[in-house]
Design a protein around this motif. Structure first.
Motif, PDB file in Angstrom:
ATOM      1  N   ASN A  18       1.666  31.426   4.099  1.00 37.18           N
ATOM      2  CA  ASN A  18       0.632  32.307   4.663  1.00 37.18           C
ATOM      3  C   ASN A  18       0.886  33.753   4.286  1.00 37.18           C
ATOM      4  N   GLU A  52       0.179  34.254   0.674  1.00 42.15           N
ATOM      5  CA  GLU A  52      -1.257  34.166   0.457  1.00 42.15           C
ATOM      6  C   GLU A  52      -1.930  35.451   0.926  1.00 42.15           C
ATOM      7  N   LYS A  77      -9.819  31.288   4.789  1.00 43.44           N
ATOM      8  CA  LYS A  77      -9.761  31.102   3.335  1.00 43.44           C
ATOM      9  C   LYS A  77     -10.776  30.029   2.931  1.00 43.44           C
ATOM     10  N   GLY A  80      -2.150  24.954   8.726  1.00 40.58           N
ATOM     11  CA  GLY A  80      -0.787  25.479   8.572  1.00 40.58           C
ATOM     12  C   GLY A  80      -0.184  25.965   9.897  1.00 40.58           C
TER      13      GLY A  80
HETATM   14 MG   LIG Z   1      -1.931  28.278   5.476  1.00 34.81          MG
END
Ligand SMILES: [Mg+2]
Ligand SMILES: Nc1ncnc2c1ncn2[C@@H]1O[C@H](COP(=O)(O)OP(=O)(O)O)[C@@H](O)[C@H]1O
Lengths: 180, 708
Positions: free
Chosen positions: B613, B616, B666, B673
């Protein structure tokens, strides 16, 4: 010590002794190993006292000679004393003053005049004090003489009166001579 | 009472003194010499009395100024007694003074005085007569002695003594030298010579006759004469003769003399006598009056003692002291009053004791309620009828995030609404709801707090005395759990229902392609190829998604052991350092980090998710940093791992639902997650939360219990 005492005494006494009550001719002499005193205690009576005398009140006087020893820190101490008491009265019948010595002798004298009677009372002649050998040479001695009217011998009502009236406080100051 | 003996003692002393004064004033001889002493004693007694009275008066004045109870009464009584004592005494005093004045004066009389003077004159005259007779006798005797020589004088004198009746005859020469003397046996041994004045008189030729007092107090006559010089005795000599007074005359004259003397004395002493009488009288009266005054003080004090006692008791009761008992020493009316006062205070004390007991009971009950409230896991808030906050128990404070509940108690709820924070929001919604509610109401409130959203179930009741009680519970966790369970079910279903057909779909699509590709022309073949490839890719993606769901739904598989979190962090970080070229990974690991009981694989999964995360979020930007930090918190009880980045941060609207499945920002994200992170952390008994950093970036924190 005794000078301070005398000073204080004089200071207090001055107003009272104003009418020349005094001791005169004080003299100490050695006579056959014994000290003797001569003096004339000069007493006078103010009018109030004289009036009491003439009204039948008997007055008692004391004449006293003291031999004292001087001390340094403590008051002077009395070694010996000789004193005589006299009663003075006026007898209207005789128109005379009668002086009687109180105590042992009880001699009686009459006087036409008050002055003579007082003089007789105050007359000190050859009063024995002490044998010379009895004295401690290391000390200083002195003799003092005085005469006074004893208020305690007055009749009671008069006594109260006399205690508060200065004219009744008749006494000579002490007269002193050192002993040599 | 200590005063009584003192009083009696002083009274006796007073009586004795007065008696003695009376005796002395009566001129009793034996007391005469004690008079002065007595006067002094009386004076001392007087001073003592004055001091005693002064002390009493001073005390009274002080008490008057203090407005002490009974002081005015004491003053009045004392004054009355003193006046009653003084008034008759003053009358007697004035009367006695007058009596004294007149009485003493009446003793003396002009006539008596004159008579006494006359008597004196008479005695003198008769004595003169007698004396003249004796003078003549003596003159004769002197004549006879003129021719007697000194040597024969003694004999002649003793002869003359017998003739004249003299008790003593003395012949003196010059200078008062005794030439011869003859005396009675009774007389003294030595001749009593005349005084100088007499001798002087006689020397001038005069003769003397006079009266002499004897030491015994009687009188005798003394005659002194000059003896004229003669041929036999050329020198002048003096003769003295002493004669006794005739007994009768002597006695009479003596008595007259005594009477006159005594009268003179008395009349002279009249003044002093009066003075001393007055003094005595005044002293006696003063003593009596002062004693009366002193006695008045004492008596008034004693009489009013109970009143003072009562006042003291009343004051004590007023100050709340009920156990003070007044001493009752008398059985009179005032004593009874004191007794009933005591009874009253006793009752009061009992009543107060009862009140105290019930108060204690209430207190205990309250304390019980309070402990109950404090230990209740539900939050309790109450408002009084005027809408002020009255109660806020510990659970309520905890749920609402209030640090100092006592600061809020007593303040109006309306005012608390505008404070800001979770508590204010709670009050706001509560009041909004209560306004419409009646006796009872149920509501669900949602609070927006720093650590996420909170959902509260509230139950409000209106109290019979006015005011309201609201009991509420934090049901956030419950709802969360329910939601989690639901999602887990969905995940399992998905895995089961969707994953199974996926393989046949994939296989079918591949077979389709294999079989048909050769047979089709180029265009059609391209279409088929693309379609089958899309199907395979999408199925692949779907498989991945279903696997992720499966991961989320998976039950823990045991294999728990002590894990060194630092080591784990280092391993994972190493992996990402190698792969992620752009972002920098920084570690801040606590040195003495305790181990954690955990499944290391699942914990690694958590770290992977968090790293993913963060990376990202950083994307392709330059200067990206992922900072992992481990620490011991809660006194060694918890291990904290925080993963922070300097990316864009978490969108605000997502913060409170971040950990729910399917929440993502996203386009290709699954949103699973963080849900998995949460699940794993909670399975290990830990907590997780996300926060945005003030300097930008997000930070995810997990806390796991340390192994013991
Ligand atoms: Mg994630
Ligand atoms: N480090 C982070 N920085 C910014 N946003 C984050 C970060 N971590 C998670 N998020 C936000 O939380 C959402 C949920 O994340 P996650 O549950 O991992 O699902 P996914 O990553 O599949 O979107 C993400 O879509 C993202 O918007």
């Amino acid at each position: 010590m005794r000078y301070i005492a005398a000073l204080v005494l004089c200071g207090l006494a001055l107003p009272v002794f104003a009418d020349k009550a005094a001791v005169e001719g004080l003299r100490v002499y050695l006579d056959e190993g014994r000290y003797r005193v001569d003096a004339d205690v000069h007493l006078t009576l103010p009018p109030a006292v004289r009036e009491a005398l003439h009204n039948g009140i008997a007055l008692v006087f004391e004449v006293r000679a003291e031999l004292r020893r001087e001390n340094i820190m403590i008051p002077d101490s009395l070694v010996t004393q000789h004193r005589r008491r006299y009663r003075l009265e006026y007898r209207p019948l005789l128109e005379r003053y009668v002086v009687t010595e109180l105590g042992g002798a009880r001699t009686v004298e009459t006087h036409l005049r008050l002055r003579d009677a007082l003089k007789a009372i105050g007359r000190i002649r050859g009063w024995p004090l002490i044998e010379k050998r009895q004295l401690d040479r290391s000390h200083t001695y002195y003799v003092r003489v005085r005469g006074e009217l004893l208020l305690t011998e007055l009749p009671l009502p008069l006594q109260l009166h006399a205690y508060v009236k200065p004219s009744w406080w008749i006494a000579t100051p002490w007269a002193e001579v050192p002993l040599r | 009472m200590y005063r009584l003996p003192l009083f009696a003692g002083l009274f006796v002393v007073l009586l004795v003194l007065l008696f003695l004064m009376g005796q002395v004033a009566g001129s009793a001889e034996q007391f005469e010499r004690y008079y002065i002493v007595l006067l002094a004693a009386n004076g001392v007694f007087l001073v003592v009395l004055v001091l005693a009275i002064g002390a009493n008066a001073l005390r009274l004045v002080r008490r008057l100024l203090q407005h002490a109870p009974g002081s005015h009464l004491t003053l009045r009584m004392t004054l009355a007694f003193v006046i009653f004592a003084v008034a008759p005494a003053a009358v007697v005093y004035v009367f006695s003074l007058q009596m004294l004045e007149r009485g003493i004066d009446s003793w003396f009389d002009v006539q008596v005085e004159a008579a006494l003077d006359d008597a004196l004159e008479l005695s003198r005259a008769s004595l003169d007569l007698i004396m003249r007779e004796y003078l003549q006798d003596t003159v004769r005797a002197a004549r006879r002695l003129e021719r007697v020589p000194d040597s024969a004088a003694v004999l002649a004198l003793s002869d003359l003594m017998k003739e004249t009746g003299a008790t003593e005859l003395t012949l003196l020469g010059a200078n008062a030298r005794i030439i011869a003397s003859s005396r009675d046996m009774a007389e003294s041994l030595v001749p009593r010579l005349p005084g100088e004045a007499v001798l002087r008189l006689v020397a001038q030729g005069e003769s003397y006759v006079g009266l002499d007092p004897t030491p015994e107090g009687s009188l005798r006559i003394r005659v002194v004469l000059p003896v004229a010089p003669s041929t036999v005795n050329p020198q002048a000599r003096i003769l003295q003769a002493l004669y006794p007074l005739p007994q009768r005359i002597g006695r009479l004259t003596e008595r007259v003399q005594e009477a006159v003397g005594r009268y003179d004395q008395l009349s002279y002493l009249r003044g002093p006598l009066k003075q001393s009488f007055m003094l005595t009288l005044s002293l006696v009266l003063l003593l009596a009056v002062l004693f009366a005054a002193w006695a008045a003080f004492q008596w008034a004090q004693r009489l009013l003692e109970p009143i003072r006692e009562l006042a003291r008791g009343t004051r004590a009761v007023a100050e709340g002291e009920y156990d003070q008992r007044l001493s009752v020493q008398r059985l009179d009316d005032l004593g009874l009053l004191l007794q009933s006062f005591n009874e009253m205070t006793e009752r009061l004390a009992e009543a107060r004791e009862a009140a105290k007991t019930s108060q204690r009971l209430v207190e205990r009950q309250r304390a019980y309620l309070e402990t109950l409230l404090e230990n209740l896991s539900s939050g309790v808030v109450s408002l009084d009828p005027r809408g002020r906050l009255r109660t806020l128990n510990r659970a309520a404070a905890q749920i609402l995030g209030v640090d100092a509940p006592e600061r809020l108690i007593g303040r109006p709820a309306e005012e608390l609404r505008g404070e800001g924070g979770a508590f204010a929001s709670f009050m706001d919604q509560l009041l909004e709801n209560l306004r419409e509610a009646d006796e009872e109401c149920h509501m669900q409130l949602t609070l927006q707090g720093e650590k996420g959203r909170k959902i509260l179930m509230c139950h409000g009741v209106r109290l019979p005395t006015g005011g309201q009680v609201i009991v509420f519970d934090d049901v956030t966790a419950l709802i969360q759990a329910q939601r989690d369970a639901a999602w887990a079910e969905v995940a399992r279903r998905l895995a089961h229902e969707i994953k199974n057909p996926l393989t046949p779909i994939q296989l079918s699509a591949e077979r389709l392609r294999r079989k048909l590709l050769d047979r089709l022309d180029e265009d059609e073949g391209r279409i088929l190829d693309r379609a089958t490839q899309t199907i395979v890719a999408q199925v692949e993606a779907m498989k991945a998604m279903v696997n992720a769901f499966g991961e989320y739904a998976r039950r823990p598989r045991g294999k728990v052991r002590a894990v060194d979190v630092n080591q784990l962090v280092r391993d994972v970080a190493e992996l990402y350092r190698a792969n992620a070229a752009r972002a920098r990974v920084e570690l801040e690991l606590a040195p003495d980090l305790p181990a954690v009981q955990a499944d290391p694989d699942r914990l690694r999964q958590v770290l992977h998710n968090l790293f993913n995360n963060a990376l990202e979020a950083l994307g392709e930007r330059d200067g990206g940093v992922v900072r992992v930090h481990t620490a011991v918190v809660e006194e060694g009880g918890l291990v904290e791992v925080a993963v922070a980045d300097n990316g864009p941060g978490i969108p605000e609207e997502m913060l409170d639902r971040l950990f729910e499945p399917y929440v993502t920002s996203k386009s290709r994200g699954t949103g699973l997650g963080l849900a998995i992170v949460k699940k794993i952390v909670e399975e290990h008994g830990g907590t997780v939360w996300a926060e945005n950093l003030p300097q930008g970036g997000a930070r995810l924190v997990i806390r796991l219990p340390a192994a013991r």
